[in-house]
Design a protein around this motif. Structure first.
Motif, short mmCIF file in Angstrom:
data_model
loop_
_atom_site.label_atom_id
_atom_site.label_comp_id
_atom_site.label_asym_id
_atom_site.label_seq_id
_atom_site.Cartn_x
_atom_site.Cartn_y
_atom_site.Cartn_z
N VAL A 99 4.78 -0.75 -11.08
CA VAL A 99 4.49 -1.61 -12.43
C VAL A 99 5.70 -1.42 -13.43
N HIS A 100 6.16 -0.18 -13.42
CA HIS A 100 7.47 0.19 -14.21
C HIS A 100 8.54 -0.75 -13.86
N SER A 101 8.77 -0.85 -12.57
CA SER A 101 9.85 -1.80 -11.91
C SER A 101 9.66 -3.33 -12.52
N LEU A 102 8.40 -3.82 -12.27
CA LEU A 102 7.98 -5.24 -12.70
C LEU A 102 8.34 -5.25 -13.87
N ILE A 103 7.91 -4.34 -14.95
CA ILE A 103 8.36 -4.63 -16.30
C ILE A 103 9.62 -4.53 -16.51
N ALA A 104 10.41 -3.63 -15.99
CA ALA A 104 11.93 -3.59 -16.18
C ALA A 104 12.68 -4.78 -15.82
N LEU A 105 12.18 -5.39 -14.64
CA LEU A 105 12.94 -6.56 -14.39
C LEU A 105 12.59 -7.63 -15.19
N GLU A 106 11.37 -7.88 -15.45
CA GLU A 106 10.86 -8.89 -16.11
C GLU A 106 11.35 -8.90 -17.59
N THR A 107 11.60 -8.01 -18.35
CA THR A 107 12.19 -7.85 -19.66
C THR A 107 13.67 -7.82 -19.56
N GLY A 108 14.22 -8.02 -18.51
CA GLY A 108 15.82 -7.85 -18.09
C GLY A 108 16.53 -6.44 -18.46
N ARG B 165 -2.55 -8.10 -5.60
CA ARG B 165 -1.99 -9.09 -6.58
C ARG B 165 -0.43 -9.10 -6.62
N LEU B 166 0.29 -7.78 -6.45
CA LEU B 166 1.43 -7.88 -6.07
C LEU B 166 1.96 -8.52 -4.86
N PHE B 167 1.25 -8.61 -3.80
CA PHE B 167 1.47 -9.05 -2.54
C PHE B 167 1.54 -10.48 -2.67
N PHE B 168 0.39 -11.18 -3.25
CA PHE B 168 0.19 -12.66 -3.52
C PHE B 168 0.74 -13.14 -4.81
N ASN B 169 1.94 -12.44 -5.43
CA ASN B 169 2.49 -12.98 -6.74
C ASN B 169 1.36 -13.11 -7.81
N GLN B 170 0.46 -12.61 -7.85
CA GLN B 170 -0.39 -12.75 -8.87
C GLN B 170 -0.69 -12.19 -9.97
N LEU B 171 0.35 -10.97 -10.21
CA LEU B 171 0.50 -10.40 -11.44
C LEU B 171 1.13 -11.31 -12.46
N VAL C 164 10.46 -6.40 -6.28
CA VAL C 164 9.50 -5.22 -5.91
C VAL C 164 9.15 -5.06 -4.43
N LYS C 165 8.41 -6.10 -3.98
CA LYS C 165 7.85 -5.84 -2.47
C LYS C 165 9.14 -5.49 -1.61
N ARG C 166 10.37 -5.94 -1.93
CA ARG C 166 11.30 -5.63 -0.95
C ARG C 166 11.74 -4.14 -1.09
N MET C 167 11.61 -3.63 -2.29
CA MET C 167 11.90 -2.34 -2.32
C MET C 167 10.78 -1.46 -1.65
N MET C 168 9.43 -1.81 -1.71
CA MET C 168 8.23 -1.25 -0.99
C MET C 168 8.38 -1.21 0.59
N LEU C 169 9.21 -2.21 1.00
CA LEU C 169 9.02 -2.28 2.48
C LEU C 169 9.84 -0.97 3.20
N ARG C 170 9.14 -0.21 4.05
CA ARG C 170 9.35 1.00 4.33
C ARG C 170 9.80 1.11 5.94
N GLU C 171 8.93 0.42 6.71
CA GLU C 171 9.01 0.31 8.23
C GLU C 171 8.72 -1.28 8.76
N SER C 172 9.68 -1.68 9.61
CA SER C 172 9.53 -2.92 9.93
C SER C 172 10.02 -3.20 11.63
N ASN C 173 9.13 -3.39 12.35
CA ASN C 173 9.35 -3.66 13.61
C ASN C 173 8.48 -4.95 14.30
#
Length: 258
Positions: free
Chosen positions: A73-82, A163-169, A179-188
């Motif tokens: 949430v901290h990152s969402l607020i920081a990005l949204e406020t610039g 709600r983050l996953f579905f862009n509902q915040l 923020v979703k890109r930063m959360m991705l830790r493993e992908s195969n």
């Protein structure tokens, strides 16, 4: 900053579901016991609308410090406020640190500086609008998510993830996606695992650990929250991830068959 016109609750996720869709799995307790911790785990199958929960009372009724899971949430607020332009924006600490690095490695001083730049009034406005936990900042703008001032339930954590996953915040799509890109830790080929960890001390001196996020298999998301606590001598950093993966494996994940 965009004006906030509507109150947007991130909690009460479980309360909106039918009891018929909730399965309490007490057998998962063996994983907590073997790790020497207590806690709760919940998994939400978005397609079927089904919950699998261990320790239901702790999941829905007990509130805890978010620790570094607040960085979502901290990152969402920081990005949204610039205050932060994107995940590559660096702040000079002992060396230059980007938000992406601070997020994935839980570099507290970066987010403390971001909190000071956001300011108490703006931070409070967003927490009130989100109804984030008890939305209490207290006296310290740069430590309220670490010192047991602000608290939320595991259920509220799961609601944020969905709600983050579905862009509902109540943030722009670009903000969600960063923020979703930063959360991705493993992908195969079998799965994609996205999460944020948290670690702090409770008032009684016990360690409190979190892992919140989702796992995708065959383009199908499953949302989870793991909340654990134990004595201060437990290696909680490793324990929480090991515990999460054992439980997810027990539930049939990591093979691309879900």
């Amino acid at each position: 900053m965009r004006k906030l016109l509507l109150v947007f609750s991130v909690g009460l996720f479980f309360a909106a579901c039918s009891p018929n869709n909730v399965k309490e799995n007490k057998a998962l307790g063996k994983y907590f016991d073997s790790a020497g911790v207590k806690g709760t785990f919940a998994l939400f199958d978005n397609g079927a609308g089904d919950f699998t929960i261990y320790n239901l009372n702790r999941y829905k009724d007990s509130a805890y410090s978010p620790a570094s899971t607040f960085k979502v949430v901290h990152s969402l607020i920081a990005l949204e406020t610039g205050v932060v332009s994107d995940e590559k924006m660096a702040i000079q600490l002992d060396s230059a640190v980007t938000m992406e690095n601070a997020f994935k490695n839980s570099i507290v001083p970066y987010y403390q500086e971001v909190a000071r730049r956001i300011g108490k009034d703006t931070m409070q406005l967003w927490l009130d609008s989100l109804q984030y936990g008890n939305h209490t900042i207290g006296k310290s703008i740069d430590s309220f998510w670490l010192n047991n001032t602000i608290k939320l339930t595991p259920d509220e954590q799961l609601g944020i993830m969905k709600r983050l996953f579905f862009n509902q915040l109540p943030f722009q799509k670009r903000t969600h996606e960063i923020v979703k890109r930063m959360m991705l830790r493993e992908s195969n080929a079998n799965y994609q695992l996205s999460y944020k960890t948290g670690l702090t001390y409770k008032e009684n001196g016990d360690l409190l650990g979190w892992v919140v996020g989702w796992i995708e298999e065959n383009k199908h998301p499953y949302f989870f929250v793991l909340n654990v606590e134990g004595p201060s001598n437990i290696p909680m950093e490793e324990t929480r991830i090991s515990l999460l993966k054992k439980i997810l494996s027990n539930q049939g994940f990591f093979e691309g068959k879900r």
